[in-house]
Write an enzyme that holds these catalytic residues in place. Structure first.
Site, PDB file in Angstrom:
ATOM      1  N   HIS A 191       0.858  -1.440  -0.379  1.00 14.33           N
ATOM      2  CA  HIS A 191       0.113  -0.333  -0.162  1.00 14.33           C
ATOM      3  C   HIS A 191       0.874   1.223   0.072  1.00 14.33           C
ATOM      4  CE1 HIS A 191      -2.775   2.876   1.747  1.00 14.33           C
ATOM      5  NE2 HIS A 191      -3.860   2.075   1.024  1.00 14.33           N
ATOM      6  N   ASP A 227       2.370  -4.954   8.031  1.00 11.69           N
ATOM      7  CA  ASP A 227       1.380  -4.196   7.457  1.00 11.69           C
ATOM      8  C   ASP A 227      -0.009  -4.991   7.928  1.00 11.69           C
ATOM      9  OD1 ASP A 227      -1.209  -2.720   6.933  1.00 11.69           O
ATOM     10  OD2 ASP A 227       0.376  -2.385   4.745  1.00 11.69           O
ATOM     11  N   GLN A 232      -4.908  -5.560   7.145  1.00 14.27           N
ATOM     12  CA  GLN A 232      -5.973  -6.291   5.939  1.00 14.27           C
ATOM     13  C   GLN A 232      -5.578  -8.150   6.941  1.00 14.27           C
ATOM     14  OE1 GLN A 232      -7.985  -5.383   4.232  1.00 14.27           O
ATOM     15  NE2 GLN A 232      -6.988  -2.792   3.403  1.00 14.27           N
ATOM     16  N   LYS A 264     -11.239  -1.143   9.984  1.00 16.57           N
ATOM     17  CA  LYS A 264     -11.023  -1.757   9.233  1.00 16.57           C
ATOM     18  C   LYS A 264     -11.475  -2.862  10.022  1.00 16.57           C
ATOM     19  CE  LYS A 264      -7.284  -0.395   6.438  1.00 16.57           C
ATOM     20  NZ  LYS A 264      -8.701  -0.310   5.173  1.00 16.57           N
ATOM     21  N   CYS A 280      -4.511   2.637  -4.067  1.00 17.13           N
ATOM     22  CA  CYS A 280      -3.982   2.669  -3.020  1.00 17.13           C
ATOM     23  C   CYS A 280      -2.394   2.230  -3.108  1.00 17.13           C
ATOM     24  CB  CYS A 280      -3.606   3.352  -2.332  1.00 17.13           C
ATOM     25  SG  CYS A 280      -4.522   4.827  -1.070  1.00 17.13           S
TER      26      CYS A 280
END
Length: 415
Positions: free
Chosen positions: A122, A199, A202, A225, A374
């Site tokens: 991202h 990261d 997700q 999220k 993104c």
């Protein structure tokens, strides 16, 4: 498993209509909807507990502080961090990544030093490092991937040299749904005495995360999220690393003693939490974690994996459909791991622009994301401008997948 119909009753927005049609919300990788339990907790705190946290001697301040710090402990438990001192509240994954990039580069990197990222990152895990490259002359090295969206681990190993200072990679691709082999990524980096930033934007909403078992040095994720409020996120960092990093911002909360000549800083984690935190949102995040864990993270993962496989089967039946990333066969035989995201285009007999497809699906009540997500370097690698992305959550159903498939067929007929 859980009762999906009962779960959907907790999310009032899922019962509304769009353009006279039932809403089918498949944009969960961008943000999830919020259950009543989270919204009610926010209202309750604003109406009955609202006061600035820390240092206040009055009752409301102490009560708000207790909720805020209880939320920190709740997050610690959720990701199995060793200490609450390793849990830093931020505004989201983006701020967490920027914090690490800025402070780590300031403390440990100089001209010619290198950070390893992947081609599927991202922008929030690319641009912060590029800003440091412009300031300090550091360099980004990029892990390539195969055509079916798997990182090339042999090439990753070859990227290490004496100037490698940190690795920063996504746990799960927000475009391809690829679940990267972070255990191997971390092991290899640690063999070179290089720390790793993950990261987790997700991954944290979709399956159980254990930062101690993973052995990552930093881990970031966002509340919005994972069914929590917007504007709140988490940076986990091993205490040994956070102690060495300088403050990211200055102001209240993060100081120990201030004079015009010199300032000393608070202990962890407050050194990185300048100013008034969004203490209502942190409590909302804790309630979102409660909600997810009541359903069971393993149950959520099983439901979403089943839904993703079903969606790939249904979409794969559509003429001209191209799904990016690992094929269904690789998911079914265990040679690739894929999670809750499907990005696709209709390529023939008449190619349909992703924006057109997304716009017309919206008129059918189906909310998907279109564009580059993104992740423009990944789009360049795929030789496309963008995709349509359907992303799933714990409340989505097979019937909604059927509606998506029939909607795509209907739009394709128009072209």
């Amino acid at each position: 498993m859980y009762n999906i119909n009962k779960v959907r009753e907790d999310f009032p927005i899922l019962s509304r209509q769009v353009y006279g049609r039932p809403l089918v919300y498949l944009d969960n990788a961008a943000t999830t909807q919020k259950p009543r339990q989270v919204v009610d907790a926010l209202v309750e705190e604003y109406y009955n507990v609202n006061a600035n946290v820390h240092r206040g001697v009055h009752y409301l301040s102490q009560q708000a502080t207790d909720l805020h710090e209880a939320a920190r402990e709740r997050v610690r438990q959720f990701i199995n961090a060793e200490k609450t001192e390793e849990i830093v509240f931020t505004r989201g994954t983006t701020e967490s990544l920027n914090l690490v990039a800025a402070t780590f580069a300031e403390q440990f990197m100089s001209e010619g030093d290198e950070v390893i990222v992947s081609v599927m990152e991202h922008h929030s895990n690319i641009v912060p490092w590029q800003l440091q490259a412009a300031k300090r002359g550091i360099r980004l090295r990029v892990i390539p991937m195969t055509d079916d969206g798997q990182l090339q681990m042999d090439e990753y190993e070859r990227l290490f040299n004496e100037r490698t200072r940190i690795v920063s990679v996504a746990h799960v691709s927000n475009v391809l749904g690829t679940v990267n082999p972070v255990a191997d990524i971390i092991r290899i980096a640690h063999e070179h005495n290089v720390p790793v930033m993950i990261d987790g934007a997700q991954s944290a909403p979709h399956f159980k995360v254990d930062v101690q078992a993973m052995d990552c040095d930093f881990f970031a994720f966002s509340g919005h999220k994972m069914y929590g409020p917007t504007g709140v996120g988490v940076l986990y960092g091993k205490e040994q690393w956070l102690e060495q990093l300088p403050p990211y911002q200055g102001g209240g909360e993060m100081i120990d003693r201030v004079t015009f000549e010199h300032t000393t800083f608070e202990r962890l984690p407050f050194k990185f939490e300048a100013g008034t935190p969004d203490y209502v949102a942190t409590n909302g995040l804790a309630r979102a974690i409660d909600y997810m864990e009541t359903l069971g993270m393993d149950n959520i993962a099983a439901h979403e994996q089943q839904l993703t496989r079903y969606a790939m089967q249904r979409l794969g039946e559509i003429e001209g459909m191209h799904i990016y990333g690992a094929p269904l066969e690789a998911m079914l035989n265990g040679t690739a791991t894929h999670d809750a995201v499907i990005s696709f285009n209709i390529q023939h007999p008449t190619p349909i622009h992703h924006l057109d497809l997304g716009t017309l699906l919206d008129r059918l009540g189906i909310a998907v994301r279109t564009g580059h997500h993104c992740a423009q370097p990944l789009m360049d690698r795929l030789s496309i401008l963008g995709t349509v992305r359907a992303s799933f959550a714990l409340y989505n159903t097979q019937e909604e997948v059927d509606t998506l498939a029939e909607g795509i067929k209907r739009v394709a007929q128009m072209f």
